[in-house]
Structures are given as structure tokens and as C-alpha cells.
Scaffold this motif. Structure first.
Motif, PDB file in Angstrom:
ATOM      1  N   PHE A   8       0.836  -1.198   0.000  1.00 30.97           N
ATOM      2  CA  PHE A   8       0.000   0.000   0.000  1.00 30.97           C
ATOM      3  C   PHE A   8       0.878   1.258   0.000  1.00 30.97           C
ATOM      4  O   PHE A   8       0.654   2.199  -0.774  1.00 30.97           O
ATOM      5  CB  PHE A   8      -0.929  -0.027   1.226  1.00 30.97           C
ATOM      6  N   GLU A  12       1.394   4.172  -3.081  1.00 26.43           N
ATOM      7  CA  GLU A  12       1.222   5.618  -2.947  1.00 26.43           C
ATOM      8  C   GLU A  12       2.465   6.378  -3.409  1.00 26.43           C
ATOM      9  O   GLU A  12       2.361   7.440  -4.017  1.00 26.43           O
ATOM     10  CB  GLU A  12       0.836   5.985  -1.510  1.00 26.43           C
ATOM     11  N   ILE A  33      -0.425  10.756   3.924  1.00 25.46           N
ATOM     12  CA  ILE A  33      -1.063  10.070   2.793  1.00 25.46           C
ATOM     13  C   ILE A  33      -1.592   8.698   3.208  1.00 25.46           C
ATOM     14  O   ILE A  33      -2.674   8.284   2.802  1.00 25.46           O
ATOM     15  CB  ILE A  33      -0.046   9.928   1.622  1.00 25.46           C
ATOM     16  N   LEU A  34      -0.813   7.989   4.049  1.00 26.59           N
ATOM     17  CA  LEU A  34      -1.183   6.614   4.415  1.00 26.59           C
ATOM     18  C   LEU A  34      -2.113   6.553   5.630  1.00 26.59           C
ATOM     19  O   LEU A  34      -2.646   5.495   5.945  1.00 26.59           O
ATOM     20  CB  LEU A  34       0.073   5.782   4.709  1.00 26.59           C
ATOM     21  N   GLY A  35      -2.262   7.692   6.307  1.00 21.03           N
ATOM     22  CA  GLY A  35      -3.088   7.698   7.522  1.00 21.03           C
ATOM     23  C   GLY A  35      -2.397   7.030   8.699  1.00 21.03           C
ATOM     24  O   GLY A  35      -3.033   6.373   9.520  1.00 21.03           O
TER      25      GLY A  35
ATOM     26  N   LEU B   2      -8.117   1.062   9.199  1.00 18.32           N
ATOM     27  CA  LEU B   2      -7.869   1.891   8.022  1.00 18.32           C
ATOM     28  C   LEU B   2      -8.606   1.343   6.805  1.00 18.32           C
ATOM     29  O   LEU B   2      -8.787   0.134   6.665  1.00 18.32           O
ATOM     30  CB  LEU B   2      -6.372   1.947   7.749  1.00 18.32           C
ATOM     31  N   HIS B   4      -7.745   0.923   3.807  1.00 22.22           N
ATOM     32  CA  HIS B   4      -7.078  -0.052   2.934  1.00 22.22           C
ATOM     33  C   HIS B   4      -7.077  -1.461   3.517  1.00 22.22           C
ATOM     34  O   HIS B   4      -6.987  -2.435   2.790  1.00 22.22           O
ATOM     35  CB  HIS B   4      -5.662   0.408   2.529  1.00 22.22           C
ATOM     36  N   TYR B  82      -4.225   1.248  -9.345  1.00 23.37           N
ATOM     37  CA  TYR B  82      -3.054   0.486  -9.775  1.00 23.37           C
ATOM     38  C   TYR B  82      -2.791   0.698 -11.259  1.00 23.37           C
ATOM     39  O   TYR B  82      -1.653   0.838 -11.693  1.00 23.37           O
ATOM     40  CB  TYR B  82      -3.227  -1.005  -9.470  1.00 23.37           C
ATOM     41  N   ILE B  85      -0.943   3.908 -12.212  1.00 23.27           N
ATOM     42  CA  ILE B  85       0.510   3.936 -12.038  1.00 23.27           C
ATOM     43  C   ILE B  85       1.222   3.652 -13.352  1.00 23.27           C
ATOM     44  O   ILE B  85       2.170   4.331 -13.716  1.00 23.27           O
ATOM     45  CB  ILE B  85       0.950   2.916 -10.964  1.00 23.27           C
TER      46      ILE B  85
END
Lengths: 221, 221
Positions: A8, A12, A33-35, B2, B4, B82, B85
Motif C-alpha cells: 500500500f 502511494e 497520505i497513508l493515515g 484503516l 485499505h 493500480y 501507475i
């Protein structure tokens, strides 16, 4: 730290441009960004570097990070998992353990009532013997999906001695080798995927009992 | 928990066939797949249900879980991240805050030396005024990538009064509306993306200072 946490964070960084070149990034920015906290983000960056997914060098104020070839491959693999979900209507991946059959596969496959169908669907003569994969746990769910799909249906037939039941058949692929998967339509399944191919797949792929094998089934005819 | 984490669990359920129909799944099986405890997996299932991503009902031994339409949309959004990217060589997404310019955009855009180029690249007459997006933090990295890409280069030109510097120009899109992004080639950038379009984008998209805006830049000509 779990692998998907790492991926993850890697994703990012790639999205910020790290897939193309150096990204100027502080650990608190990444944390935002990732928390996650700045401390955790800082550790994550070190872990990504240790895994070989990123390289970094000191910048003017912040560090400069870019995604390595290996990191890019890792993201690609992840992307393919997502793509696989939406392909499930037409193809499914199975993962199972190689087991020995009871030698019955050879007997069944040699029956012309089956062989003729296999040959016409696969385009080659099947090797007289099946390659067997034991599916476990939640993976068994996919076998239920398969049982409800159309595939090729080979009708019941009789020889002088006995009657052979109807089976469902799907084209498949294992390590790039074309093969087929056969499901008996009657009776209780034991969670075993029976695979027919042009060669002895155990020998060809150098697999033994207990090894893990992956197979893709094509659900369209 | 979270977001994710939730998406990761959702993805694994989808991969087991939950995107096609009911998957028979115990929380310990899911825990094994995700690398978390049975208790955490059980909580994750509840969270997924609360988020509306899955629906479940009791099965014979285990629960039956399927991915909802909303869950499927969530996975699709993740998949697209994804994919983005690997599209970054040809297109990039920017996210920034709407800010007011100094009114200079109008003056510059009205210079025929620029306007003619914009018109031929965009295929429409640009609205005399720029739409400005302030990029922040790590997002600024993408501006550096943009500055190193070719785009359309509009050469320096002079009028009676003064000289106008060379600028780099890229085709872009904001909320489906075609537009362009202009980067001065000289001088220090302040992290602002200057956008030109056929209409007043603030009015068209009903955006005010401080609102978030997303824009896709096309890096190919």
C-alpha cells in the motif's frame, strides 16, 4: 508488519511519480497520505528499502525516493490480482496441493466415450492419467462456482460392461501448458480438481505430492 | 481500522468468488488468508458489512458471503489506482486546491502569440482567464515530472512592448471537460497549476477557493 501494508505504501509512492523518477518525500508527508504516524511512515520507508522495492538518497530538504524495478514488478503483480477479480466471469485461478490419485483417472480417460470429447476440445491426445490437485478451505468455493458453469458437457455413455456418468469439462492452463479440468456431474466431490493434459504433468512440471500448484480454468467454451 | 485494510479483505473475498456469488467462509479461514487472527477477521467481516461492501447470511456450517454492487465498485476504484501507475508515462492525475489567480492569466492568454497555439492544440478558443490549482506537499513532485516532459513548447515572442517567455503546454481534462495546463519554462514555480479551458471553469464546475479539484494531464502530444 504485513506485506499488504508495504504494498500500500509502495503504491502511494508510485502514484506520486516514484515509478518515473525521484519523489521528494518526507516521512510525515507519507504518513499523512497513508493515515499513519510520522514514526510509522519512517519505519515503512526503511522496510520498503530493505525489501528492495525503493531506493532513496538524501535531497535538499527531504529524501528522494524512487521505485525500483523490483518494486514496479510487485505493484504489477498486485494490479493483476485486482484485474483477475473482474475476469472471474471468464477465467478463474485455482491453487491447490498436488496429490496422488487412485489410478482411476487412467481408466476413465482411456474410455473412448470421454477421450473423443477431450481430444476435440483440447486439440491433442490426452495422456492416460490425471494430475490431481486437492483444494482446501475457502478455495473449495471456487469448485462450487465451477460446478454451476456450463463448460463442455460430455453425456453419459455405456460400454458392454457398464455406464459412465456425464461429466463437465473446462479448458485450463497450468504453468503455461494447456490442459483440461474434469468434474463428475453426479456424486459428492472430494475437493479434488482432476486435470488432464497432453503429457504427464507431474514429470513435466517436476511436482510431487504436497507441492503447491496453480491452475487457470477458462470458463468460456 | 484503516480503509485499505477493509479493501484488502474485500479483495480476498472477491478473489474467492464472492464477486460472482456466495462464498462459504469462516472467520478463521479469512484470518488465515489475511494473516490476521480469527477475532480480527471476524471484526473485519462485520466492518465490511457495515460499510455495505458485503452481504452475509448463515450457511450450513459457515457463513455465506457475497460482494455487493457497492463492494464491487470499491474494488474497481482500487484497481484503477493500480492501473493509473502504469499509465503515468502517458497521463497523470493531479489533485489540488482551487485558488484565485492575480488576474495575470487573462492578460497572458489574450496574447495572440499564446492564443494561436492554444487554439490549434485544444481545438477551441480559450476563455480569457486561468483556473488555478495549488498543489501541496508530495503532490508537488508531479509538477517536477511535468516540467521534464516534452508537451507542446510555445516559443518566446515579442510584441511592441515586451517579450513573452517560452511556455510548455499539455492537453488535460478536468471533470470530463477538455482543457490545457500551461507551465512557464523560466522562473521559479509556486506549485500552482494554471489551467486554460473553453469556459470559465470555476462557474462551469461550481468550484470556489479552497475546494479540491482533480485534473488529468495527457503527456503525449
Amino acid at each position: 508488519m504485513l506485506e499488504h501494508e508495504l504494498v500500500f505504501a509502495l503504491r502511494e509512492i508510485a502514484l506520486l511519480g516514484g515509478i518515473l523518477g525521484d519523489v521528494e518525500l518526507s516521512s510525515s508527508e507519507l504518513g499523512g497520505i497513508l493515515g499513519i504516524s510520522q514514526q510509522t511512515a519512517s519505519r515503512r520507508i526503511l522496510e520498503l528499502e530493505e525489501a528492495g522495492y525503493i531506493q532513496r538518497k538524501p535531497g535538499v530538504k527531504k529524501q528522494l525516493i524512487h521505485v525500483t524495478e523490483s518494486g514496479s514488478e510487485r505493484i504489477k503483480a498486485e494490479k493483476e490480482k485486482y484485474e483477475r477479480i473482474f475476469e472471474m466471469g471468464s477465467r478463474m485461478r485455482f491453487s491447490g496441493t498436488v496429490i496422488s490419485g487412485m489410478g482411476e483417472g487412467r481408466y476413465y480417460i482411456s474410455q473412448p466415450g470421454y477421450t473423443l470429447h477431450f481430444r476435440s476440445a483440447l486439440g491433442f491426445e490426452p495422456y492416460p492419467g490425471t494430475f490431481n490437485m486437492q483444494l482446501n478451505g475457502a478455495e473449495l468455493n471456487k469448485l462450487n462456482i465451477l460446478r454451476n458453469r456450463e463448460g463442455y458437457t460430455i453425456p453419459e455413455f455405456s460400454t458392454g460392461d457398464r455406464t459412465f456418468g456425464s461429466v463437465r469439462f473446462f479448458r485450463a492452463e497450468i504453468s503455461g501448458e494447456p490442459c483440461g479440468v474434469v468434474l463428475p456431474l453426479r456424486g459428492h466431490h472430494k475437493g479434488v480438481l482432476e486435470v488432464i493434459a497432453g503429457e504427464n504433468m507431474r514429470q513435466k512440471l517436476n511436482l510431487r505430492d504436497g507441492d503447491e500448484a496453480r491452475l487457470t480454468v477458462f470458463l468460456d467454451r
